[in-house]
Each structure stands twice: as C-alpha cells, then as structure tokens.
Design a protein around this motif. Structure first.
Motif, short mmCIF file in Angstrom:
data_model
loop_
_atom_site.label_atom_id
_atom_site.label_comp_id
_atom_site.label_asym_id
_atom_site.label_seq_id
_atom_site.Cartn_x
_atom_site.Cartn_y
_atom_site.Cartn_z
N ALA A 117 0.80 -0.72 0.34
CA ALA A 117 -0.11 0.36 -0.39
C ALA A 117 1.01 0.85 -0.23
N ILE A 118 0.62 2.46 -1.01
CA ILE A 118 1.21 3.38 -0.43
C ILE A 118 0.31 4.61 -0.73
N HIS A 119 1.06 5.24 0.07
CA HIS A 119 -0.17 7.03 0.28
C HIS A 119 1.02 7.58 0.83
N GLY A 120 0.11 8.24 0.28
CA GLY A 120 0.82 10.29 0.68
C GLY A 120 1.37 10.68 -0.90
N LEU A 121 1.37 10.18 -1.73
CA LEU A 121 1.67 10.67 -3.27
C LEU A 121 0.80 12.11 -3.76
N GLU A 122 -0.52 12.06 -3.27
CA GLU A 122 -1.30 13.13 -4.17
C GLU A 122 -1.22 14.48 -3.29
N ALA A 123 0.22 14.64 -2.67
CA ALA A 123 0.76 15.50 -1.99
C ALA A 123 1.47 16.59 -3.19
N PHE A 124 2.70 15.57 -3.73
CA PHE A 124 2.80 15.71 -4.44
C PHE A 124 2.56 16.07 -6.04
N ASP A 125 0.89 16.21 -6.11
CA ASP A 125 0.14 15.72 -7.84
C ASP A 125 1.11 15.16 -8.66
N ILE A 126 0.31 13.56 -7.68
CA ILE A 126 0.45 12.89 -8.84
C ILE A 126 -0.73 12.34 -8.85
N ASP A 127 -1.54 12.26 -10.26
CA ASP A 127 -2.55 11.31 -10.70
C ASP A 127 -2.66 9.38 -9.94
N LEU A 128 -3.18 9.54 -9.19
CA LEU A 128 -2.96 8.15 -8.38
C LEU A 128 -3.26 7.40 -9.33
N LYS A 129 -4.34 7.15 -10.33
CA LYS A 129 -5.14 6.30 -11.10
C LYS A 129 -3.92 5.65 -12.19
N LYS A 130 -3.27 6.95 -12.52
CA LYS A 130 -2.36 6.76 -14.20
C LYS A 130 -1.21 6.06 -12.67
#
Length: 196
Positions: A117-130
């Motif tokens: 499980a990877i979480h915290g990527l949205e803070a770096f403006d990364i599209d999670l679905k992609k």
C-alpha cells in the motif's frame, strides 16, 4: 461583370495574443493577478517594448494621474497586500509539500501473500489512477486506488513490491516524478494473530 472586377477576399489572420508566463493573463491585465512583481520581471526580460508601454514611469504616471492621492495610496497598499498574500500562499504550499511523507507499507494478508500500500503521493500532485496503472503494468500485477482506514486515497498493489516501488521513486520513473526520496518511508505491517 468580368473576373478582374471581383477581387478575392483576403484571409483575415487571427490576432496573436501574448500571455504572461506567470499569471496567464495578457500583460496589460497582470495588475489584476496575484503576482504583479514577478509578472513585471518576466515581461521586462521577455518583451522589453511591452514593459515600457505598460510599466515605464511615464505610463504609470499617466494611469495614476487620474486618481486622487488617497486612491493612489490605497491602490499601492492593496497591491502590496495581494503580492504578500500570494507569496505566503506559495511558501505554505511548498512547506506542506516538503513536509509530506510517502509511506510504502508491506502488508501480510495470509502466510505468504502480501500487498503493498502506497499513500501520500497526492501531496506531490501525482495522479493516483495513472500511477496505479503504471505500477500494474510495471509489475504485471493488480493495482488499484482505494481509501484506507483514515479515509485517504492510497494505491494497493498485489505482491511484495515495496523495494521495487522505492527504486522507481528514486529513478523518477513514469508518473512518479517529483517525489523527493527523503520523504519516502517503508513500513512493514504484519497481520495480527488471532488469540488461542
């Protein structure tokens, strides 16, 4: 009527509009944006003739000449306030981004089965679905975006790929570009055994 009397209409060329690279407004409207100081610096470097037209001392005096002294002082005060607010907002966003952490958890499902499980990527403006699709293709496994117990979005990848995900982040591969390696933490979580 002969053909010489009729003139072919000339094609009307579209007007080319220059847009500011800072606030995305045309240069004459930069004053209504939130970062006039940076807009002026950009315009002076990119288009010096337009800078002279809009922001030279003569141009500013002609604009301000119609205002009273009180209105002029208020305008300068409001502009300085807007610029300070915009800079503070940008600094706060940068601090938040640098303080955010990406956690990569290796979770044991059964005795030998794991998910990552990877979480915290949205803070770096990364599209999670992609990013999930990229990881699924990279590791030839299933990957999806789900909500964790705290209600935050996270990417769940089947299999123990935590070290491989870290390598991808270090290599800035695919949609994982822009994540600082110092902000990545690997956590191992074992399934709790039921009481005997």
């Amino acid at each position: 009527m002969s053909s010489s009397d009729q003139q072919e209409p000339q094609a009307v060329r579209p007007i080319e509009v220059l847009y500011c690279q800072i606030c995305t407004f045309p240069p004459e409207y930069c004053e209504f944006g939130s970062s006039l100081k940076r807009c002026k610096e950009w315009l002076q470097g990119a288009q010096p003739q337009l800078f002279e037209k809009y922001y030279s001392d003569e141009a500013l005096q002609s604009k301000i000449g119609t205002l009273s002294l009180e209105a002029q002082a208020k305008l300068e005060k409001d502009t300085a306030k807007k610029e300070a607010k915009a800079e503070a907002k940008a600094d706060a966003a940068l601090k938040k981004k640098m303080a955010s952490q990406v956690s990569i958890k290796r979770i044991e499902r059964n005795k030998r089965k794991h998910v990552t499980a990877i979480h915290g990527l949205e803070a770096f403006d990364i599209d999670l679905k992609k990013a999930a699709k990229f990881l699924a293709q990279k590791f030839a496994t299933g990957a999806s975006v789900t909500k964790n117990a705290q209600g935050q979005d996270e990417i769940v990848v089947q299999g123990d790929v935590s070290d491989d995900v870290l390598e991808l982040i270090e290599g800035a591969a695919g949609p994982l570009k822009g994540v600082p390696v110092d902000n990545v933490v690997i956590v191992e979580e074992k399934k709790k055994k039921t009481g005997e």
